[in-house]
Structures are given as structure tokens and as C-alpha cells.
Scaffold this motif. Structure first.
Motif, PDB file in Angstrom:
ATOM      1  N   LEU A 128       0.882  -1.388  -0.121  1.00  0.00           N
ATOM      2  CA  LEU A 128       0.102  -0.067   0.071  1.00  0.00           C
ATOM      3  C   LEU A 128       0.858   1.225  -0.060  1.00  0.00           C
ATOM      4  O   LEU A 128       0.664   2.284  -0.559  1.00  0.00           O
ATOM      5  CB  LEU A 128      -0.950  -0.065   1.248  1.00  0.00           C
ATOM      6  CG  LEU A 128      -1.792   1.284   1.410  1.00  0.00           C
ATOM      7  CD1 LEU A 128      -2.747   1.216  -0.114  1.00  0.00           C
ATOM      8  CD2 LEU A 128      -2.730   1.042   2.655  1.00  0.00           C
ATOM      9  N   LEU A 131       2.456   1.700  -3.497  1.00  0.00           N
ATOM     10  CA  LEU A 131       1.488   2.132  -4.554  1.00  0.00           C
ATOM     11  C   LEU A 131       1.151   3.659  -4.297  1.00  0.00           C
ATOM     12  O   LEU A 131       0.981   4.386  -5.048  1.00  0.00           O
ATOM     13  CB  LEU A 131       0.014   1.386  -4.187  1.00  0.00           C
ATOM     14  CG  LEU A 131       0.084  -0.002  -4.797  1.00  0.00           C
ATOM     15  CD1 LEU A 131      -1.146  -0.725  -4.476  1.00  0.00           C
ATOM     16  CD2 LEU A 131       0.218   0.058  -6.266  1.00  0.00           C
TER      17      LEU A 131
ATOM     18  N   GLU B  88      -7.817   3.021   5.085  1.00  0.00           N
ATOM     19  CA  GLU B  88      -6.640   2.156   4.391  1.00  0.00           C
ATOM     20  C   GLU B  88      -7.236   1.289   3.332  1.00  0.00           C
ATOM     21  O   GLU B  88      -6.762   1.312   2.035  1.00  0.00           O
ATOM     22  CB  GLU B  88      -5.889   1.434   5.153  1.00  0.00           C
ATOM     23  CG  GLU B  88      -4.781   2.297   6.004  1.00  0.00           C
ATOM     24  CD  GLU B  88      -4.025   1.435   7.114  1.00  0.00           C
ATOM     25  OE1 GLU B  88      -2.853   1.293   7.026  1.00  0.00           O
ATOM     26  OE2 GLU B  88      -4.629   0.812   7.966  1.00  0.00           O
ATOM     27  N   ARG B  91      -8.399   3.411   0.574  1.00  0.00           N
ATOM     28  CA  ARG B  91      -7.184   3.826  -0.496  1.00  0.00           C
ATOM     29  C   ARG B  91      -6.592   2.694  -1.128  1.00  0.00           C
ATOM     30  O   ARG B  91      -6.458   2.724  -2.413  1.00  0.00           O
ATOM     31  CB  ARG B  91      -6.272   4.598   0.520  1.00  0.00           C
ATOM     32  CG  ARG B  91      -6.366   5.913   0.587  1.00  0.00           C
ATOM     33  CD  ARG B  91      -5.434   6.546   1.826  1.00  0.00           C
ATOM     34  NE  ARG B  91      -4.390   5.556   2.073  1.00  0.00           N
ATOM     35  CZ  ARG B  91      -3.941   5.648   3.446  1.00  0.00           C
ATOM     36  NH1 ARG B  91      -4.604   6.244   4.460  1.00  0.00           N
ATOM     37  NH2 ARG B  91      -2.760   5.018   3.799  1.00  0.00           N
ATOM     38  N   ALA B  92      -6.535   1.443  -0.528  1.00  0.00           N
ATOM     39  CA  ALA B  92      -5.807   0.381  -1.257  1.00  0.00           C
ATOM     40  C   ALA B  92      -6.881   0.105  -2.323  1.00  0.00           C
ATOM     41  O   ALA B  92      -6.547  -0.292  -3.544  1.00  0.00           O
ATOM     42  CB  ALA B  92      -5.974  -0.813  -0.520  1.00  0.00           C
ATOM     43  N   ARG B  94      -8.659   1.698  -4.276  1.00  0.00           N
ATOM     44  CA  ARG B  94      -8.741   2.758  -5.375  1.00  0.00           C
ATOM     45  C   ARG B  94      -7.310   2.247  -6.102  1.00  0.00           C
ATOM     46  O   ARG B  94      -7.136   2.598  -7.374  1.00  0.00           O
ATOM     47  CB  ARG B  94      -8.764   4.219  -4.871  1.00  0.00           C
ATOM     48  CG  ARG B  94      -8.758   5.223  -5.828  1.00  0.00           C
ATOM     49  CD  ARG B  94      -8.850   6.512  -5.207  1.00  0.00           C
ATOM     50  NE  ARG B  94      -7.684   6.659  -4.271  1.00  0.00           N
ATOM     51  CZ  ARG B  94      -6.583   7.223  -4.614  1.00  0.00           C
ATOM     52  NH1 ARG B  94      -6.011   7.514  -5.785  1.00  0.00           N
ATOM     53  NH2 ARG B  94      -5.680   7.365  -3.675  1.00  0.00           N
ATOM     54  N   LEU B  95      -6.498   2.334  -5.447  1.00  0.00           N
ATOM     55  CA  LEU B  95      -5.027   1.896  -6.200  1.00  0.00           C
ATOM     56  C   LEU B  95      -4.814   0.549  -6.790  1.00  0.00           C
ATOM     57  O   LEU B  95      -4.241   0.385  -7.759  1.00  0.00           O
ATOM     58  CB  LEU B  95      -3.834   2.217  -5.161  1.00  0.00           C
ATOM     59  CG  LEU B  95      -3.735   3.737  -4.683  1.00  0.00           C
ATOM     60  CD1 LEU B  95      -2.864   3.948  -3.349  1.00  0.00           C
ATOM     61  CD2 LEU B  95      -3.159   4.530  -5.834  1.00  0.00           C
ATOM     62  N   LEU B  99      -5.331  -5.489  -3.738  1.00  0.00           N
ATOM     63  CA  LEU B  99      -4.762  -5.767  -2.502  1.00  0.00           C
ATOM     64  C   LEU B  99      -5.909  -5.092  -1.621  1.00  0.00           C
ATOM     65  O   LEU B  99      -6.044  -5.387  -0.394  1.00  0.00           O
ATOM     66  CB  LEU B  99      -3.633  -4.420  -2.614  1.00  0.00           C
ATOM     67  CG  LEU B  99      -3.082  -3.988  -1.329  1.00  0.00           C
ATOM     68  CD1 LEU B  99      -2.236  -4.900  -0.548  1.00  0.00           C
ATOM     69  CD2 LEU B  99      -2.125  -2.772  -1.476  1.00  0.00           C
ATOM     70  N   ARG B 102      -7.742  -7.649  -0.267  1.00  0.00           N
ATOM     71  CA  ARG B 102      -7.148  -8.478   0.934  1.00  0.00           C
ATOM     72  C   ARG B 102      -7.145  -7.547   2.105  1.00  0.00           C
ATOM     73  O   ARG B 102      -7.278  -8.288   3.182  1.00  0.00           O
ATOM     74  CB  ARG B 102      -5.595  -8.424   0.374  1.00  0.00           C
ATOM     75  CG  ARG B 102      -5.281  -9.867  -0.138  1.00  0.00           C
ATOM     76  CD  ARG B 102      -3.814 -10.560   0.107  1.00  0.00           C
ATOM     77  NE  ARG B 102      -2.782  -9.363  -0.329  1.00  0.00           N
ATOM     78  CZ  ARG B 102      -2.470  -9.333  -1.402  1.00  0.00           C
ATOM     79  NH1 ARG B 102      -2.796  -9.664  -2.477  1.00  0.00           N
ATOM     80  NH2 ARG B 102      -1.495  -8.172  -1.668  1.00  0.00           N
ATOM     81  N   LEU B 103      -6.862  -6.418   2.103  1.00  0.00           N
ATOM     82  CA  LEU B 103      -6.979  -5.511   3.239  1.00  0.00           C
ATOM     83  C   LEU B 103      -8.383  -5.550   3.872  1.00  0.00           C
ATOM     84  O   LEU B 103      -8.623  -5.381   5.114  1.00  0.00           O
ATOM     85  CB  LEU B 103      -6.583  -4.138   3.142  1.00  0.00           C
ATOM     86  CG  LEU B 103      -5.077  -3.949   2.662  1.00  0.00           C
ATOM     87  CD1 LEU B 103      -4.620  -2.343   2.760  1.00  0.00           C
ATOM     88  CD2 LEU B 103      -4.250  -4.735   3.782  1.00  0.00           C
ATOM     89  N   ARG B 106      -9.036  -8.666   5.494  1.00  0.00           N
ATOM     90  CA  ARG B 106      -8.351  -8.907   6.919  1.00  0.00           C
ATOM     91  C   ARG B 106      -9.015  -8.010   8.008  1.00  0.00           C
ATOM     92  O   ARG B 106      -9.159  -8.545   9.151  1.00  0.00           O
ATOM     93  CB  ARG B 106      -6.716  -8.373   6.593  1.00  0.00           C
ATOM     94  CG  ARG B 106      -5.972  -8.589   8.058  1.00  0.00           C
ATOM     95  CD  ARG B 106      -4.636  -8.303   7.873  1.00  0.00           C
ATOM     96  NE  ARG B 106      -3.857  -9.438   6.978  1.00  0.00           N
ATOM     97  CZ  ARG B 106      -3.450  -9.361   5.570  1.00  0.00           C
ATOM     98  NH1 ARG B 106      -3.048  -8.095   5.381  1.00  0.00           N
ATOM     99  NH2 ARG B 106      -2.897 -10.425   5.144  1.00  0.00           N
TER     100      ARG B 106
END
Lengths: 342, 306
Positions: A128, A131, B88, B91-92, B94-95, B99, B102-103, B106
Motif C-alpha cells: 500500500l 502504491l 486504508e 485507499r487500497a 482505489r490503487l 490489495l 485483501r486488506l 483482513r
């Protein structure tokens, strides 16, 4: 006034049009963001080193316990008169030792497994961060490209206005009209020259922040790649060991199971070697790469202040012309450079 | 090992969970709440790809130990560190959607596990029930077995107050358990029930008033290897087994209701009897075939449809 004497139209600039205050603010924001990111990367590297060390320790203990079990197995399976007599005498204690080695192994497997899950979660944190840094690099590239394009357009408009001012003396118009037009052109020239300065400053800010942002991104990506590879390799080996260790509780007397376990624990040796080199790499990052990055960032922040707080008020006609010519020259040089690169 | 394709993992854990709920296992089995929390965590609807690969033991159809263990490790992590924040995750996503998934998984998984105990790999719990001429202990031993079945052994032991064995009380009245006891229970979980009773009595130098050994599993479904004596037709649907064996003072009538175990010629101690039963939870079209097979084996037992 004829159309020939119309003031060149104001430009529609690309992207965000900078202001002096905005640029100073943006420069400070980027500096603070980089400082914070550097601290974050520093923390990530330290965590990574700790996670790597813990895993190395746990894997090593897991292996030792497996080896102890194997030793016991070998002692118990030895043949011959003396061995047989010794086995009778030490038989019970060997069984007890083996029992405790098996139980310790099972307990320890759980600890290793938790550490691996932690490493896996940490690998996602790193991704993260990488990125986000990459997105920042992309934004800076866009800011730079916009600023350079605007700079070029602005310089061309300045030279157009300049040319009109030069032609004004010979223009067929009344004196009052000529004065009015000169005032208008001079005003537009100063406005555009100011914009040109701002675009130059904007490009400078982007250029100066690009390097540290790129270096931080690359460092974080490297950490992420190493951690992800490590987690993947260690997970496979530890999972295989897990299956065999669990079978031990039920069939601890079967030499095959212990033999298979030993084979699996040998594979752990590879996982440990990877951890070893991995911990060393992060150590190098801590000792060299991050302090260098930190020093570069500090030096660049000082330079930034100079670039952005340049005297924008002292824009004269000569200054505007020289700025415009320089901007166009630099744009042409950049184009040639790009051409040569491709 | 059978590795379930991702799209089959959710239906598998939900079917196992539904079968368990239908059977409503009592306290002689591992706790239902822990099993349900464990299975809930393993459902990709909650944990996404985090606990995959979903491996199933081919001989029992139960989740493999490494798959179960990943949820145990994730719970330890949840108690130790904060889950990823909502911000978080956004944000993840979007990027990098992968990921972000996964976040997000979690975050959901750790929130789920934080306050819900799951089945441990192995657990030994000993409590003092009564202290008089003997020290009466209640021992509960739970374990995820190598074949993936979930075992609970409950023992009520009347141990001497002096010269005790694996279970004793120290000078302050605290329970002291010999570390070898859990190993002993592990190693004897597969031996005949009365042999296990004698071993525990010998280790504790006391009398076992009640010994219950109960397992959840196997879970038959297409692809699982059935025991030789079982018709292949019983592997064409979902069938969960709940098996229990009890030898105790308080068993009123001896019974043998397990179609997979031959009638034993065992002789329990005077005053004690053995009760042996295997109940089933089966999908509705399998209820009748399972029932018929049990009767054919001379056993009348419970088959619950779910």
C-alpha cells in the motif's frame, strides 16, 4: 483598432494554474509529506528487520526441535548388543524426551505460523505504501508535464505580445489609440510573464520532489518484493511441516513420519537462508539508503525555498522577453533530448 | 489432499456449518460456538483469499489442519495488532483492487475473530469438581486430529488426595497437571475406549467415573474416499457424522448405535456401562439412504435432514 492589432487571447492552461502562495504551500506540503513518508519507510524497514529476525529465530528453533527428535529416533533404532542394553536402560527416558520434543515442536509450529501471518500482513502494508508513493510520482510527473507545456505556451504568447509592441511604433492609428493599446499590451505582457515565472517554479518544484519520491517508492517496492517472496517460500515449507507435525501427535512411534518431518525441516533450512539474506538487505537499507535519502531530502528542501520565493514582482519587459526566450530554448532542448532518447 | 476451487469453498463451509447446527452437538463434543466462529472465518465471503488454499482431508472430508490453523494464527494476530482501517481499505481499493480486497478481508476477518474464540489445535482444561476423601477432577481435552476430525475427550476422575499421579493439588490448593497428560490423551485417542479408561486411571492413580470420547466428522461429500464397507451411493450427497462413546457410572442402558463400528465384546467395570452412538446430519435426499444403510447394519440411529 484593426484585427491585426488585437491583443493575443489569454490561454487556457493545462491542469491546475499555480499561484505564488499555492506553490509555496504545495512545496511545504510535499516536503512535509516526504518527511513523513521517510519516517514511515524507516519504521517499515525496522519492522521488517524485526519480523525477519523473529522468523529466523523461530524457524531455527523449530528446526532444532525437529533435529532433536530425529536424534532420539536414531538412538532408539540402533541395533547391536550394547545399543540394545542401553536402550533397555534408557528406554523410558528416551520416550519421555521424545514426547517432550514432539510437544515442543507442535507448540512451536503455531508460533511460526503466527509470525508468518504477521509477515504476510506486513507485506500488504508495504505494498500500500509503495502504491501511494507511486501515485505521488505520477502526480509529480503530471504536474511537471503540465507546467512545461504551459511554460511553452506562455512564452510563445509573450513573444507575440513583444512583437506587437515592437510593431506599434509603425502602426497606423491615432496617438490615443496607440497609447491605450501599448498599456493593454504591457499589462498583458507582465501578467503573462508572471504566469511564466509561476509555471517555471511549478516545474522546478515537481522536478525537485520527483527524485526523493521516486527513491522512496523504489525502496518501499524493493522491501515489498523481498518480503512477498520470502513469505511465499516460507509459507509453503512451513505448511508442509505443519501437516507432518500434526500427524506426529498421533503416530509418534512411526519412524516414517519422523523421517518425513526431517525432510520437511531440511527445507526450512532454505527458508532460513532466505531470511538471513533478507535481514541483511534490510540492514543495508537502514544503515545506508535511508540516511542518504534523508540528507538528500533536506538539501532539496532548502533549494526549494530559493526557487519558489524568487522575486516575482520585478518583472520588466526585458526580463519577460529573456524569460520567454529561455523557456522556448529549454523546451526545444527538451524536445531534442526526447528525440535522441527514442 | 483435496484442494477446493475458490467458488466451492463458501458452499463447503456453509454446508458443514448447517449440518452441525442441525445436529446441535452437546457438551461432550467440541463447542459449537467455537466451530461456527472458525468456519465463519474460513468462509471467503468474510476472509476473501486470506485463508486459502482450502484443503480438505480426502479420507474424512474435513478441513485440513493447516487450513484450520491459519484462522487460529489470524486470531492471535487480531488480538495483537489493529486491523487495517476503513480508510486504508478505501485507499487500497482505489490503487489496487486485489490489495484492497485483501486488506478489506483482513479487516473483516480480524474484527470477526477478535471476540470470538475458535477451535484450538489442542487444549487441555482441568477443573476441580469436589474435594473430600478424593479429589474429583473434570478433564476436557480438545484436539484437531490429523484426519481433520474434531475430538473432545471428557473425563471425570476421582483421584487420591495424597500420592496422586498426573492430576494433583499443590499446598495452596491449585491444580497441578502433569505435562504428559495431554500427550497421553493424544496417543490414546484411537485405542479402545476401556483401554483408554485404564490408561487414564493408571496415570492419575484414581478411578474414572465417566469417560466420553466424541468426534465431529467425517463429512462425506462427492470426492471423499469412503470406508470399504460403505456403499458408494452414500458419497453422492452431504453427510456429517457425530460419533460418541461413553463409559460411565451414570449410563442407564448400554447401547451400540454405530453402523461403522462392530459390536464390542468389552467388559466395563461393575456398575458402569458403555454407550456408543453415531448420529448423522444429511442433506434431505440422503436421509433415507443413510437410514436404510444403518438399518441394514443392524443399527437404529438418528439421521437429521438439513
Amino acid at each position: 483598432m484593426s484585427e491585426r492589432h488585437a491583443v493575443p487571447a489569454r490561454l487556457a492552461y493545462r491542469g491546475e494554474v499555480p499561484t505564488q502562495a499555492g506553490l509555496v504551500r504545495k512545496n511545504q506540503q510535499l516536503a512535509v509529506a516526504h518527511r513523513r513518508t521517510l519516517d514511515r519507510v524507516d519504521e517499515l524497514v525496522r519492522t521488517q528487520t524485526r519480523v525477519g529476525r523473529e522468523l529466523r529465530g523461530e524457524l531455527s528453533t523449530l528446526r532444532d526441535k525437529g533435529t532433536a527428535l530425529d536424534e532420539l529416533e536414531r538412538e532408539m533404532s540402533q541395533t547391536g548388543l550394547i545399543s540394545s542394553l542401553m536402550a533397555r536402560i534408557t528406554g523410558r527416558s528416551a520416550v519421555l524426551e521424545r514426547r517432550s520434543a514432539t510437544e515442543a515442536l507442535v507448540d512451536h509450529y503455531e508460533v511460526v505460523s503466527i509470525r508468518l501471518r504477521r509477515a504476510s500482513a506486513f507485506s500488504d502494508d508495504l505494498r500500500l505504501c509503495a502504491l501511494e508513493l507511486h501515485e505521488e510520482v505520477e502526480d509529480l510527473h503530471k504536474q511537471l508535464a503540465d507546467a512545461l507545456a504551459n511554460e511553452k505556451a506562455s512564452a510563445e504568447r509573450i513573444l507575440d505580445i513583444e512583437r506587437m509592441l515592437d510593431e506599434l511604433k509603425a502602426a497606423e492609428m491615432s496617438g490615443a489609440d496607440r497609447e491605450r493599446l501599448r498599456d493593454k499590451l504591457t499589462f498583458e505582457l507582465r501578467q503573462e510573464a508572471l504566469m511564466l515565472e509561476l509555471f517555471r517554479a511549478s516545474a522546478e518544484v515537481a522536478k525537485q520532489h520527483l527524485d526523493p519520491a521516486r527513491a522512496l517508492r523504489d525502496t518501499t517496492m524493493r522491501l515489498n518484493e523481498e518480503m512477498a517472496t520470502f513469505v511465499l517460500q516460507a509459507t509453503g515449507t512451513v505448511n508442509a511441516a505443519g501437516r507432518r507435525i500434526q500427524a506426529l501427535g498421533m503416530a509418534a512411534d512411526a519412524p516414517t513420519v519422523v523421517g518425513e518431518l526431517q525432510q520437511s525441516l531440511d527445507e526450512l533450512q532454505d527458508a532460513m537462508a532466505i531470511t538471513e539474506s533478507y535481514v541483511e538487505t534490510t540492514q543495508v537499507l537502514l544503515a545506508d539508503v535511508l540516511p542518504q535519502l534523508s540528507a538528500r531530502l533536506k538539501a532539496q528542501q532548502e533549494l526549494d525555498q530559493v526557487a519558489v520565493t524568487a522575486e516575482l514582482d520585478s518583472v520588466t519587459r526585458e526580463h519577460a522577453r529573456s524569460l520567454a526566450e529561455r523557456a522556448l530554448r529549454e523546451a526545444a532542448e527538451a524536445e531534442i533530448e526526447d528525440l535522441l532518447k527514442s | 489432499m483435496i484442494t477446493l476451487p475458490r467458488e466451492r469453498v463458501g458452499p463447503y463451509v456453509r454446508a458443514l456449518s448447517a449440518a452441525l447446527t442441525a445436529c446441535a452437538p452437546h457438551n461432550d463434543f467440541v463447542p459449537l460456538a467455537e466451530v461456527q466462529a472458525h468456519l465463519g472465518a474460513m468462509d471467503p465471503e468474510l476472509s476473501g483469499p486470506l485463508l486459502l488454499p482450502a484443503e480438505v482431508e480426502p479420507r474424512s472430508g474435513m478441513p485440513s489442519f493447516p487450513w484450520m490453523e491459519r484462522a487460529i494464527a489470524e486470531r492471535a494476530l487480531a488480538r495483537d495488532a489493529d486491523p487495517p482501517s476503513e480508510e486504508e481499505v478505501t485507499r487500497a481499493l482505489r490503487l489496487d483492487p486485489e490489495l484492497g480486497e485483501r486488506l478489506g478481508s483482513r479487516r473483516r476477518l480480524q474484527q470477526h475473530l477478535l471476540w470470538r474464540p475458535v477451535l484450538p489445535a489442542m487444549r487441555l482444561d482441568v477443573q476441580l469438581r469436589r474435594l473430600g476423601s478424593t479429589a474429583d477432577f473434570a478433564v476436557i481435552y480438545d484436539r484437531i486430529e490429523p484426519l481433520g476430525t474434531w475430538l473432545r475427550v471428557r473425563v471425570e476422575v476421582q483421584a487420591p488426595t495424597k500420592d496422586a499421579g498426573a492430576l494433583k493439588l499443590d499446598a495452596n490448593g491449585r491444580i497441578v497437571v502433569d505435562p504428559g497428560l495431554s500427550h497421553l490423551l493424544t496417543r490414546h485417542s484411537a485405542v479402545p475406549l476401556l483401554a483408554m479408561q485404564r490408561t487414564v486411571e493408571s496415570a492419575c492413580r484414581g478411578r474414572v467415573a465417566r469417560l466420553a470420547r466424541s468426534r465431529i466428522g467425517p463429512f462425506w461429500f462427492p470426492g471423499v474416499t469412503l470406508p470399504e464397507a460403505v456403499p458408494a451411493a452414500l458419497g453422492r450427497g452431504l453427510v456429517l457424522h457425530l460419533q460418541t462413546e461413553v463409559v460411565a457410572d451414570d449410563v442407564q442402558t448400554a447401547a451400540h448405535r454405530d453402523p461403522l463400528v462392530a459390536t464390542q465384546t468389552e467388559k466395563p467395570r461393575d456398575g458402569q456401562k458403555v454407550f456408543r452412538e453415531r448420529r448423522f446430519a444429511a442433506v434431505k435426499p440422503m436421509v433415507e439412504p443413510v437410514h436404510a444403510w444403518c438399518l441394514e447394519r443392524g443399527v437404529r440411529t438418528t439421521v437429521i435432514g438439513f
